[in-house]
Enzyme design. Structure first.
Site, PDB file in Angstrom:
ATOM      1  CE  LYS A  12       9.868   0.141  -7.597  1.00 31.01           C
ATOM      2  NZ  LYS A  12       8.860   0.652  -8.537  1.00 31.01           N
ATOM      3  CB  THR A  57      11.688   0.439 -11.479  1.00 31.14           C
ATOM      4  OG1 THR A  57      10.304   0.684 -11.267  1.00 31.14           O
ATOM      5  CG2 THR A  57      12.220   1.330 -12.585  1.00 31.14           C
ATOM      6  CG  ASP A  58       7.230  -4.218  -9.203  1.00 29.85           C
ATOM      7  OD1 ASP A  58       6.991  -3.621  -8.131  1.00 29.85           O
ATOM      8  OD2 ASP A  58       6.915  -5.407  -9.402  1.00 29.85           O
ATOM      9  CG  PHE A 166      -1.602  -5.469  17.158  1.00 33.11           C
ATOM     10  CD1 PHE A 166      -1.839  -4.771  18.335  1.00 33.11           C
ATOM     11  CD2 PHE A 166      -2.405  -5.185  16.050  1.00 33.11           C
ATOM     12  CE1 PHE A 166      -2.852  -3.818  18.414  1.00 33.11           C
ATOM     13  CE2 PHE A 166      -3.415  -4.231  16.120  1.00 33.11           C
ATOM     14  CZ  PHE A 166      -3.633  -3.546  17.306  1.00 33.11           C
ATOM     15  NE  ARG A 183       3.269  -5.803  16.666  1.00 32.92           N
ATOM     16  CZ  ARG A 183       2.467  -4.759  16.769  1.00 32.92           C
ATOM     17  NH1 ARG A 183       1.758  -4.361  15.729  1.00 32.92           N
ATOM     18  NH2 ARG A 183       2.350  -4.095  17.912  1.00 32.92           N
ATOM     19  CD  GLN A 231      -1.917   1.093  21.256  1.00 37.80           C
ATOM     20  OE1 GLN A 231      -1.128   0.205  20.886  1.00 37.80           O
ATOM     21  NE2 GLN A 231      -2.941   1.484  20.500  1.00 37.80           N
ATOM     22  CG  ASN A 257       3.511   0.182  15.045  1.00 41.39           C
ATOM     23  OD1 ASN A 257       4.608  -0.373  14.930  1.00 41.39           O
ATOM     24  ND2 ASN A 257       2.387  -0.488  15.231  1.00 41.39           N
ATOM     25  CG  HIS A 259       3.455  -0.156  10.216  1.00 43.02           C
ATOM     26  ND1 HIS A 259       2.930  -0.673  11.383  1.00 43.02           N
ATOM     27  CD2 HIS A 259       2.767   0.990   9.987  1.00 43.02           C
ATOM     28  CE1 HIS A 259       1.960   0.109  11.818  1.00 43.02           C
ATOM     29  NE2 HIS A 259       1.849   1.139  10.991  1.00 43.02           N
TER      30      HIS A 259
HETATM   31  O1  LIG Z   1       0.773  -1.987  18.642  1.00 41.04           O
HETATM   32  C1  LIG Z   1      -0.132  -1.661  17.856  1.00 41.04           C
HETATM   33  N1  LIG Z   1      -1.162  -0.887  18.290  1.00 41.04           N
HETATM   34  C2  LIG Z   1      -2.185  -0.503  17.488  1.00 41.04           C
HETATM   35  O2  LIG Z   1      -3.112   0.216  17.932  1.00 41.04           O
HETATM   36  C3  LIG Z   1      -2.167  -0.959  16.152  1.00 41.04           C
HETATM   37  N2  LIG Z   1      -3.003  -0.782  15.091  1.00 41.04           N
HETATM   38  C4  LIG Z   1      -2.477  -1.443  14.053  1.00 41.04           C
HETATM   39  O3  LIG Z   1      -2.971  -1.497  12.895  1.00 41.04           O
HETATM   40  N3  LIG Z   1      -1.313  -2.059  14.407  1.00 41.04           N
HETATM   41  C5  LIG Z   1      -1.101  -1.770  15.728  1.00 41.04           C
HETATM   42  N4  LIG Z   1      -0.103  -2.103  16.567  1.00 41.04           N
END
Ligand SMILES: O=c1[nH]c(=O)c2[nH]c(=O)[nH]c2[nH]1
Length: 307
Positions: A12, A57-58, A166, A183, A231, A257, A259
């Site tokens: 992987k 590979t997983d 969030f 998070r 935001q 964002n 993730h």
């Molecule tokens: O800070 C965030 N704003 C969002 O609008 C949003 N939407 C999401 O799925 N995660 C997040 N996180």
């Protein structure tokens, strides 16, 4: 024409693992891109399709994340040695393991109280900026009379390892996202700001100082905002600049964002106490907005932010 199998390897590639070590409220980050390539007695899978010798590979991916938890990541070398030894000594058909690792460096964001040593300043214990220089940009327009200067930056990568939540969002029948109360918040800042200097009759801003200060204020606002959404953090970053830099009237941000998903280590009997994350590269949320001095007309084109 008869053919034979030549050199072959599999595994992987590009496992993006982020390991946070929490030493009280001081956090440490290791951010790696780990690629596993295994080779050995793999003739059968190529010739006949028998998978009898094939460790998926997983599984190699899972091993990378499980080892990040179990052994920690002291250094890329030490981590790679652990992995390579594991694959070669635990799987008889595997004769060679090649582990390639890229490591991304992070440094702490300095606080706004001027304490560059970060001691005793809460915010910076979990706020980081990626090492390596961002790209600085500017666009100058002159019609023989008036100037428009829009400057900015892109690829300024930052991360808070806590103080981000969030929750409380709209839920419809397609919503599966779990509410998050602690998070990782990470983004690559793209920003464009517009100067209110428009005429040779006015005193010209100090462009170098202005850039350095705008950058500093956006980093500090990122580090010091307890975030309920990206935001909200964006707005804080913009207003911090507008409030501290009289030469800037408008700023537009484009913030992906980035993730970071907690890896489920339960199947391996390991508890993931907010320590091991999978850093996904796409898709990503994209949060964009302009922050303006009250009373000024917005002039930065909406689609300019990412140029
Ligand atoms: O800070 C965030 N704003 C969002 O609008 C949003 N939407 C999401 O799925 N995660 C997040 N996180």
């Amino acid at each position: 024409m008869p053919t034979i199998l030549g050199q072959n390897q599999y595994g992987k590639a590009e496992n993006r693992v982020v390991r946070i070590t929490r030493d009280g409220d001081t956090h440490h980050i290791k951010d790696l891109n780990v690629s596993v390539a295994l080779s050995g007695d793999m003739d059968d899978v190529h010739y006949s399709g028998s998978n009898a010798n094939v460790l998926p590979t997983d599984t190699t991916k899972n091993t990378v994340f499980a080892f990040a938890k179990e052994h920690g990541i002291e250094s890329a070398e030490q981590f790679g040695i652990h992995l390579a030894r594991h694959f070669v000594t635990s799987q008889e058909p595997i004769k060679v393991a090649r582990i390639r690792i890229e490591e991304y460096g992070w440094e702490r964001i300095a606080t706004s109280d001027g304490n560059s040593k970060f001691i005793g300043a809460d915010e910076v214990k979990h706020s980081f900026v990626r090492k390596g220089q961002e790209t600085r940009t500017t666009q100058i327009t002159f019609d023989g009379e008036r100037w428009e200067i829009i400057s900015g930056l892109k690829d300024l990568t930052v991360m808070n390892s806590t103080n981000s939540e969030f929750w409380g969002y709209v839920k419809d029948k397609y919503t599966t996202l779990k509410e998050a109360y602690d998070r990782i918040l990470a983004t690559d800042v793209s920003a464009r700001w517009r100067y209110n200097w428009t005429s040779d009759d006015e005193r010209m801003p100090n462009w170098e100082k202005s850039y350095e200060q705008a950058r500093k204020h956006m980093l500090q606002a990122f580090a010091e905002t307890y975030s309920l959404s990206l935001q909200q953090t964006l707005y804080q970053m913009g207003s911090r600049i507008i409030n501290n830099r009289s030469e800037i009237d408008e700023i537009r941000f484009s913030l992906p964002n980035n993730h970071h998903f907690l890896v489920d280590l339960e199947p391996f009997g390991l508890k993931n106490d907010n320590e091991v994350y999978f850093a996904a590269d796409r898709p990503y949320g994209l949060i964009e907005a302009t922050v303006l001095r009250d009373g000024v007309e917005p002039k930065i084109p909406v689609d300019m932010t990412n140029l």
